[in-house]
Design a protein around this motif. Structure first.
Motif, PDB file in Angstrom:
ATOM      1  N   TRP A 181      15.895 -22.626 -52.398  1.00 36.34           N
ATOM      2  CA  TRP A 181      16.051 -24.084 -52.353  1.00 36.34           C
ATOM      3  C   TRP A 181      16.806 -24.509 -51.101  1.00 36.34           C
ATOM      4  N   THR A 182      17.813 -23.770 -50.742  1.00 35.34           N
ATOM      5  CA  THR A 182      18.603 -24.090 -49.553  1.00 35.34           C
ATOM      6  C   THR A 182      17.734 -24.002 -48.298  1.00 35.34           C
ATOM      7  N   TYR A 236      15.436 -26.996 -48.218  1.00 38.23           N
ATOM      8  CA  TYR A 236      16.138 -28.203 -47.785  1.00 38.23           C
ATOM      9  C   TYR A 236      16.402 -28.191 -46.283  1.00 38.23           C
TER      10      TYR A 236
END
Length: 82
Positions: A7-8, A11
């Protein structure tokens, strides 16, 4: 790789893409604004030119009248023997 790392990374990639798009769009918008300002100035100048040259519309009539006057003067001169 853990799920939060994925997810990081997603993003970070999304933020980079948004920054690149902004970096490309902002100069285009600034240029468009400058062109718009110049177009307004050009339009104002053309409107002023129309006003300043409106008298030229009657130039043909003036030339015709001048021709009639010159012809009359020529006839008068000939009658007076000149």
């Amino acid at each position: 790789m853990s799920s939060t790392a994925g997810w990081t990374l997603g993003y970070v990639i999304a933020i980079v893409v948004v920054l690149v798009v902004v970096a490309l769009v902002v100069p285009i918008l600034l240029l468009a604004r400058r062109i718009g300002t110049q177009a307004g100035d050009i339009d104002d100048s053309l409107a002023e030119s129309v006003t300043n040259t409106a008298g030229l519309a009657g130039l043909r009539v003036t030339i015709e009248h001048a021709g009639v006057i010159v012809a009359g003067l020529r006839r008068g001169r000939e009658r007076l023997g000149g």
